[in-house]
Write a protein that holds these residues in place. Structure first.
Motif, short mmCIF file in Angstrom:
data_model
loop_
_atom_site.label_atom_id
_atom_site.label_comp_id
_atom_site.label_asym_id
_atom_site.label_seq_id
_atom_site.Cartn_x
_atom_site.Cartn_y
_atom_site.Cartn_z
N GLY A 72 0.82 -1.21 0.00
CA GLY A 72 0.00 0.00 0.00
C GLY A 72 0.85 1.25 0.00
N SER A 73 1.79 1.32 -0.94
CA SER A 73 2.84 2.34 -0.88
C SER A 73 2.34 3.76 -1.10
CB SER A 73 3.93 2.03 -1.91
OG SER A 73 5.12 2.70 -1.62
N GLY A 74 1.22 3.91 -1.80
CA GLY A 74 0.61 5.23 -1.94
C GLY A 74 1.49 6.27 -2.57
N ALA A 75 1.97 7.21 -1.78
CA ALA A 75 2.82 8.29 -2.28
C ALA A 75 4.29 7.90 -2.33
CB ALA A 75 2.64 9.52 -1.39
N GLY A 76 4.59 6.64 -1.99
CA GLY A 76 5.99 6.19 -2.02
C GLY A 76 6.65 6.15 -0.67
N PHE A 77 5.84 6.24 0.38
CA PHE A 77 6.36 6.19 1.75
C PHE A 77 5.98 4.87 2.41
CE2 PHE A 77 5.28 10.85 1.19
CZ PHE A 77 6.58 11.22 0.85
N PRO A 78 6.96 4.06 2.81
CA PRO A 78 8.39 4.33 2.81
C PRO A 78 9.16 3.84 1.59
CG PRO A 78 8.01 2.36 4.07
CD PRO A 78 6.64 2.85 3.62
N GLY A 79 8.50 3.14 0.66
CA GLY A 79 9.22 2.45 -0.41
C GLY A 79 10.22 3.27 -1.18
N ALA A 138 0.25 3.00 7.24
CA ALA A 138 -1.14 3.43 7.08
C ALA A 138 -1.88 2.58 6.05
CB ALA A 138 -1.20 4.91 6.68
N PHE A 139 -1.66 1.26 6.12
CA PHE A 139 -2.24 0.35 5.13
C PHE A 139 -3.43 -0.41 5.67
CE2 PHE A 139 -2.08 -4.05 3.33
CZ PHE A 139 -2.63 -3.74 2.10
N ALA A 140 -3.29 -1.04 6.83
CA ALA A 140 -4.36 -1.85 7.39
C ALA A 140 -4.08 -2.09 8.86
CB ALA A 140 -4.47 -3.19 6.65
N PRO A 141 -5.12 -2.38 9.65
CA PRO A 141 -4.89 -2.78 11.05
C PRO A 141 -3.97 -4.00 11.10
CG PRO A 141 -7.22 -2.38 10.65
CD PRO A 141 -6.55 -2.36 9.30
N LEU A 142 -3.25 -4.15 12.21
CA LEU A 142 -2.21 -5.17 12.28
C LEU A 142 -2.74 -6.58 12.05
CD1 LEU A 142 0.76 -5.77 12.83
CD2 LEU A 142 0.22 -5.87 15.27
N ASP A 143 -3.91 -6.91 12.59
CA ASP A 143 -4.41 -8.27 12.40
C ASP A 143 -4.67 -8.57 10.93
OD1 ASP A 143 -6.54 -6.48 12.31
OD2 ASP A 143 -7.89 -7.70 13.51
N LYS A 144 -5.27 -7.62 10.22
CA LYS A 144 -5.53 -7.81 8.79
C LYS A 144 -4.23 -7.81 8.00
CE LYS A 144 -8.09 -5.96 4.85
NZ LYS A 144 -9.03 -4.89 4.36
N LEU A 145 -3.30 -6.95 8.36
CA LEU A 145 -2.02 -6.87 7.67
C LEU A 145 -1.26 -8.19 7.76
CD1 LEU A 145 0.36 -5.45 6.31
CD2 LEU A 145 0.93 -4.43 8.51
N LEU A 146 -1.20 -8.78 8.95
CA LEU A 146 -0.50 -10.06 9.11
C LEU A 146 -1.17 -11.15 8.29
CD1 LEU A 146 0.33 -9.98 12.93
CD2 LEU A 146 1.83 -9.42 11.01
N ASP A 147 -2.49 -11.17 8.28
CA ASP A 147 -3.22 -12.15 7.47
C ASP A 147 -2.86 -12.02 5.99
OD1 ASP A 147 -4.68 -13.71 9.28
OD2 ASP A 147 -6.27 -12.23 9.44
N LEU A 148 -2.83 -10.78 5.49
CA LEU A 148 -2.57 -10.54 4.08
C LEU A 148 -1.12 -10.80 3.68
CD1 LEU A 148 -4.58 -7.23 3.53
CD2 LEU A 148 -5.12 -9.46 2.54
N ALA A 149 -0.20 -10.47 4.56
CA ALA A 149 1.22 -10.44 4.17
C ALA A 149 2.03 -11.63 4.64
CB ALA A 149 1.86 -9.15 4.70
N PHE A 150 1.47 -12.49 5.48
CA PHE A 150 2.25 -13.61 6.03
C PHE A 150 2.88 -14.46 4.93
CE2 PHE A 150 2.26 -18.11 7.42
CZ PHE A 150 3.31 -18.02 8.33
N ARG A 151 2.18 -14.64 3.81
CA ARG A 151 2.71 -15.50 2.75
C ARG A 151 3.91 -14.91 2.02
NH1 ARG A 151 0.23 -14.22 -2.31
NH2 ARG A 151 -1.26 -12.49 -2.12
#
Length: 212
Positions: A72-79, A138-151
């Motif tokens: 969810g890089s948006g404006a490029g922060f932090p990427g 500023a992408f997602a709450p931690l529980d949802k973020l871990l679910d999405l990104a664990f793989r």
């Protein structure tokens, strides 16, 4: 933190050449210009863009270096800040068309296009592959973020997740369903905010008949 203090912080913590500063200045100009056409960052943060966005992103490099995935890089922060301050490869994921175009164009203007890959998809549709570092701001709450990104992770993957003032509350909430070596580092831009840093992240085993 003033804008002058933010620039001084960058200079004190990184090997900042004139070329590197030009990359960051280019990023700032591109964000400010594009913000008149789409809502990249809050208008109230534009006068403090170095402190609120550049340093807030750069501080993640105090905890991790390596091939980087930014969700969810948006404006490029932090990427794009990571790409400017290091020689690492950076993969940014963004699903909104205007922001995808912005990220591609800005990476080229910064001179880091050869090391930045922009994946223009929802995270759920991105092909699974492991990364050394995972960030999300500023992408997602931690529980949802871990679910999405664990793989996208391995046990040694370092997660660096700026979470603002909600860091402790979000981490406390996921401890029943996720385990790992979690810690909260204080943000250098806001004494009340925190950055969640973690390794060996994995879901806890749930007893049969007990839903997550």
């Amino acid at each position: 933190m003033t804008e002058d203090e933010a620039r001084a912080w960058i200079a004190a913590h990184f090997d900042v050449s004139r070329e590197t500063l030009e990359k960051l200045d280019t990023l700032v100009r591109c964000v400010v210009e594009e913000s008149t056409h789409q809502n990249l960052i809050a208008a109230s943060t534009v006068p403090a863009i170095w402190a609120r966005h550049i340093v807030d992103s750069a501080q993640l490099l105090l905890y991790a270096r390596g091939p980087w995935l930014d969700l969810g890089s948006g404006a490029g922060f932090p990427g794009l800040v990571v790409a400017a301050l290091t020689d690492e490869t950076v993969t940014v994921v963004e699903s909104r068309r205007k922001r995808i175009d912005f990220l591609n164009q800005t990476a080229e203007r910064m001179g880091v296009g050869d090391r930045v890959s922009v994946i223009g998809q929802r995270v759920e549709l991105v092909e699974s592959q492991p990364f050394s570092i995972i960030s999300a701001r500023a992408f997602a709450p931690l529980d949802k973020l871990l679910d999405l990104a664990f793989r996208f992770s391995r046990p040694e993957t370092i997660w660096v997740l700026p979470k603002g003032k909600s860091a402790k509350a979000e981490l406390d909430q996921v401890r029943q369903t996720w385990q790992g070596a979690f810690r909260i580092e204080p943000s250098v831009t806001d004494p009340e905010a925190g950055v969640i840093v973690a390794t060996d992240v994995k879901p806890r085993k749930i007893k049969p008949g007990k839903a997550r």
